[in-house]
Design a protein around this motif. Structure first.
Motif, mmCIF file in Angstrom:
data_model
loop_
_atom_site.group_PDB
_atom_site.id
_atom_site.type_symbol
_atom_site.label_atom_id
_atom_site.label_comp_id
_atom_site.label_asym_id
_atom_site.label_seq_id
_atom_site.Cartn_x
_atom_site.Cartn_y
_atom_site.Cartn_z
ATOM 1 N N SER A 203 1.270 -4.083 18.484
ATOM 2 C CA SER A 203 1.873 -5.226 17.955
ATOM 3 C C SER A 203 1.514 -5.135 16.248
ATOM 4 C CB SER A 203 1.574 -6.469 18.352
ATOM 5 O OG SER A 203 2.510 -7.455 17.859
ATOM 6 N N ILE A 204 0.416 -5.263 15.948
ATOM 7 C CA ILE A 204 -0.274 -5.405 14.724
ATOM 8 C C ILE A 204 0.116 -3.772 13.907
ATOM 9 C CG2 ILE A 204 -2.275 -5.268 13.303
ATOM 10 C CD1 ILE A 204 -3.382 -7.333 15.350
ATOM 11 N N LEU A 205 -0.042 -2.834 14.492
ATOM 12 C CA LEU A 205 0.213 -1.789 13.830
ATOM 13 C C LEU A 205 1.636 -1.331 13.355
ATOM 14 C CD1 LEU A 205 -2.140 0.813 15.907
ATOM 15 C CD2 LEU A 205 -2.135 0.327 13.059
ATOM 16 N N LEU A 206 2.495 -2.066 14.379
ATOM 17 C CA LEU A 206 4.009 -2.110 13.915
ATOM 18 C C LEU A 206 4.340 -2.886 12.890
ATOM 19 C CD1 LEU A 206 5.611 -1.905 17.662
ATOM 20 C CD2 LEU A 206 5.507 -0.049 15.983
ATOM 21 N N ARG A 207 3.392 -3.916 12.344
ATOM 22 C CA ARG A 207 3.870 -4.889 11.445
ATOM 23 C C ARG A 207 3.365 -4.342 10.167
ATOM 24 N NH1 ARG A 207 4.249 -10.133 13.957
ATOM 25 N NH2 ARG A 207 3.873 -10.090 16.279
ATOM 26 N N ILE A 208 2.443 -3.460 10.052
ATOM 27 C CA ILE A 208 1.765 -3.256 8.808
ATOM 28 C C ILE A 208 1.992 -1.716 8.333
ATOM 29 C CG2 ILE A 208 0.214 -4.900 9.195
ATOM 30 C CD1 ILE A 208 -1.811 -2.417 10.063
ATOM 31 N N SER A 209 2.021 -1.672 7.096
ATOM 32 C CA SER A 209 2.149 -0.278 6.471
ATOM 33 C C SER A 209 1.616 -0.118 5.017
ATOM 34 C CB SER A 209 3.687 0.159 6.476
ATOM 35 O OG SER A 209 3.978 1.348 5.780
ATOM 36 N N HIS A 210 0.616 0.697 4.919
ATOM 37 C CA HIS A 210 0.142 0.652 3.358
ATOM 38 C C HIS A 210 -0.656 2.109 3.266
ATOM 39 C CE1 HIS A 210 -2.798 -0.177 0.218
ATOM 40 N NE2 HIS A 210 -2.114 -1.071 -0.332
ATOM 41 N N PRO A 211 -0.483 2.272 1.927
ATOM 42 C CA PRO A 211 -1.185 3.908 1.860
ATOM 43 C C PRO A 211 -2.729 4.116 2.271
ATOM 44 C CG PRO A 211 0.013 3.274 0.038
ATOM 45 C CD PRO A 211 0.031 2.029 0.899
ATOM 46 N N ASN A 212 -3.311 2.790 2.274
ATOM 47 C CA ASN A 212 -5.133 2.940 2.535
ATOM 48 C C ASN A 212 -4.878 2.242 3.892
ATOM 49 O OD1 ASN A 212 -5.001 1.872 -0.948
ATOM 50 N ND2 ASN A 212 -6.012 4.039 0.083
ATOM 51 N N LEU A 213 -4.226 2.268 4.773
ATOM 52 C CA LEU A 213 -4.371 2.061 6.114
ATOM 53 C C LEU A 213 -3.878 2.828 7.159
ATOM 54 C CD1 LEU A 213 -2.874 -1.610 6.373
ATOM 55 C CD2 LEU A 213 -5.309 -0.954 6.222
ATOM 56 N N VAL A 214 -4.720 3.461 8.126
ATOM 57 C CA VAL A 214 -4.111 4.631 9.200
ATOM 58 C C VAL A 214 -2.857 4.153 9.905
ATOM 59 C CG1 VAL A 214 -4.746 5.897 11.048
ATOM 60 C CG2 VAL A 214 -6.342 5.583 9.269
ATOM 61 N N ALA A 215 -1.788 4.697 9.861
ATOM 62 C CA ALA A 215 -0.430 4.840 10.350
ATOM 63 C C ALA A 215 -0.517 5.094 11.673
ATOM 64 C CB ALA A 215 0.492 5.380 9.452
ATOM 65 N N ASP B 73 -9.969 1.400 -2.629
ATOM 66 C CA ASP B 73 -9.009 1.819 -1.688
ATOM 67 C C ASP B 73 -9.006 0.741 -0.571
ATOM 68 O OD1 ASP B 73 -8.213 3.832 -3.020
ATOM 69 O OD2 ASP B 73 -8.781 5.564 -1.877
ATOM 70 N N ILE B 74 -10.453 0.409 -0.156
ATOM 71 C CA ILE B 74 -10.464 -0.318 1.032
ATOM 72 C C ILE B 74 -10.174 -1.900 0.798
ATOM 73 C CG2 ILE B 74 -11.910 -1.248 2.627
ATOM 74 C CD1 ILE B 74 -10.995 1.743 2.916
ATOM 75 N N ALA B 75 -10.400 -2.209 -0.629
ATOM 76 C CA ALA B 75 -10.116 -3.552 -1.298
ATOM 77 C C ALA B 75 -8.487 -3.824 -1.273
ATOM 78 C CB ALA B 75 -10.828 -3.636 -2.563
ATOM 79 N N ASN C 195 -10.506 12.586 1.205
ATOM 80 C CA ASN C 195 -11.353 13.509 0.268
ATOM 81 C C ASN C 195 -12.385 12.382 -0.294
ATOM 82 O OD1 ASN C 195 -10.454 12.078 -2.046
ATOM 83 N ND2 ASN C 195 -8.645 13.514 -1.947
ATOM 84 N N ASP C 196 -13.056 12.952 -1.050
ATOM 85 C CA ASP C 196 -14.275 12.278 -1.374
ATOM 86 C C ASP C 196 -14.038 10.999 -2.402
ATOM 87 O OD1 ASP C 196 -16.385 13.497 -0.254
ATOM 88 O OD2 ASP C 196 -17.377 14.624 -1.670
ATOM 89 N N ASP C 197 -12.658 11.014 -2.616
ATOM 90 C CA ASP C 197 -12.428 10.150 -3.740
ATOM 91 C C ASP C 197 -11.288 8.886 -3.085
ATOM 92 O OD1 ASP C 197 -13.759 10.895 -5.822
ATOM 93 O OD2 ASP C 197 -12.226 12.542 -6.448
ATOM 94 N N HIS C 198 -10.810 9.067 -1.888
ATOM 95 C CA HIS C 198 -9.977 8.347 -1.241
ATOM 96 C C HIS C 198 -10.193 8.133 0.038
ATOM 97 C CE1 HIS C 198 -7.582 7.663 -4.966
ATOM 98 N NE2 HIS C 198 -7.669 8.921 -5.240
ATOM 99 N N ALA C 199 -9.890 6.845 0.405
ATOM 100 C CA ALA C 199 -10.123 6.499 1.909
ATOM 101 C C ALA C 199 -8.928 5.673 2.412
ATOM 102 C CB ALA C 199 -11.179 5.824 2.161
#
Length: 365
Positions: A127-139, A188-190, A218-222
């Motif tokens: 339910s939560i995963l269906l509500r959210i979408s952001h480049p820094n969240l696992v889809a 990214d996490i912020a 990669n080493d620069d993005h998460a």
């Protein structure tokens, strides 16, 4: 002879009447049983239809925001080759590599009842995963609720977790994670948490922010992963009803531990611990002592030389001093005992972003 003939006729008539009565009784019994059977079948069909409708309503209610495919168990088994390659372990689940075709991969999270998983937690996470979408969240790519299995098909991030990168021998083989990379990952996490707290509707409290739930592109993005402990938040930053304590030792908000009251500021506290982890290169727990407790004297000292005493020695002093001071200050504010005094994630993201704009170069102290 006449008398005998009359008796035979009377006896024959009685037998016919008895036979007819018996036949009526048998037919009545058969018809009654048939009626009961037909009625039971009708009830069974009605029940099955009701259950099906309930399931459809339940699943359709989850799909209010975006369309996600549901998979049959056999499809998932084929994609994972019967759950052959395990790539991760969660509190209530195992994660397996899935081949999706055309060179694409996914990660299948298999919620296990024997590890404490349950269908309610699974459906809450979907339910939560269906509500959210952001480049820094696992889809979320899809899910399967079939034959007792509870499976999530998630975006595959190939480079393991921040925990692996910082704390395992294999991760360290790639070399020391640079200061600029650590800042970029923190930002990214912020951004991800700010989205959950301020943009998602209703707001989402992650409740399990930690380095093992941060997957490296990669080493620069998460990206932030694992929404199994998430809780829908409130417009206010203060929760009203105590809840069961969820999270990981070393990262859990001390105010949440003491009161049972969870809010987005609980994630802020966990993010503060994460910053300390990036600064020091140390795990969130050092024996029975938390990293927040262990570093308190260094991080609250105004002398930069004393503060630098907690810097990850693997960095060999290759840091920007002003950025270091900002990150320590942000960590201190995030870890305040008074949760209401902590900054929100938008303020934290702004501070980190601003200090990164001042200098992109790692300078020796």
């Amino acid at each position: 002879m006449g008398w005998l003939s009359g008796s035979n006729i009377s006896l024959s008539k009685d037998l016919w009447i008895g036979g007819a009565i018996l036949l009526v009784i048998l037919l009545t019994i058969i018809l009654r049983k048939l009626a009961i059977y037909v009625d039971s079948q009708a009830q069974a069909r009605s029940l099955a239809k009701a259950q099906s409708n309930h399931k459809n309503i339940e699943l359709s209610s989850l799909s209010t925001t975006k369309s996600i495919r549901t998979y049959a168990l056999e499809e998932i088994k084929m994609a994972t080759r019967e759950f052959r390659i395990r790539i991760g372990v969660g509190a209530t689940s195992y994660v397996y590599l899935a081949e999706l075709g055309d060179g694409q991969f996914g990660a299948v999270k298999r919620v296990m009842e024997e590890r404490g998983g349950c269908q309610k937690m699974f459906l809450d996470e979907v339910s939560i995963l269906l509500r959210i979408s952001h480049p820094n969240l696992v889809a979320l790519l899809g899910f399967c609720l079939d034959k007792g299995e509870q499976l999530l098909l998630l975006e595959y991030i190939p480079n393991k977790s921040l925990f692996d990168r910082l704390h395992t021998s294999k991760g360290k083989l790639s070399g020391t994670l640079s200061w600029s990379s650590r800042l970029s990952i923190a930002l990214d996490i912020a951004y991800a948490l700010d989205y959950l707290h301020s943009v998602a509707d209703p707001p989402v409290i992650h409740r399990d922010v930690k380095s093992s739930n941060i997957l490296l592109i990669n080493d620069d993005h998460a990206k932030l992963a694992d929404f199994g402990l998430c809780k829908l938040g409130h417009d206010s930053y203060s929760a009203q009803t105590p809840t069961i304590i969820r999270g990981s030792l070393g990262y859990v908000d001390t105010n949440y531990l003491n009161t049972g009251l969870v809010s987005p500021k609980s994630d802020v506290y966990s993010f503060g611990v994460l910053l300390l982890e990036l600064i020091t290169g140390m795990k969130s727990l050092q024996g029975s002592i938390t990293l927040a407790e262990l570093t308190i004297e260094c991080r609250k000292n105004q002398d930069v030389d004393v503060m630098m005493g907690m810097l990850d020695p693997n960095l060999d002093g290759q840091v920007n001093v002003e950025q270091f001071r900002v990150l320590v200050h942000v960590a201190n504010m995030a870890l305040l005992e008074n949760s209401m005094a902590r900054p929100n994630m938008a303020e934290i993201a702004y501070r980190i972003s601003s200090c990164m704009d001042h200098s992109d170069i790692d300078l020796p102290v």
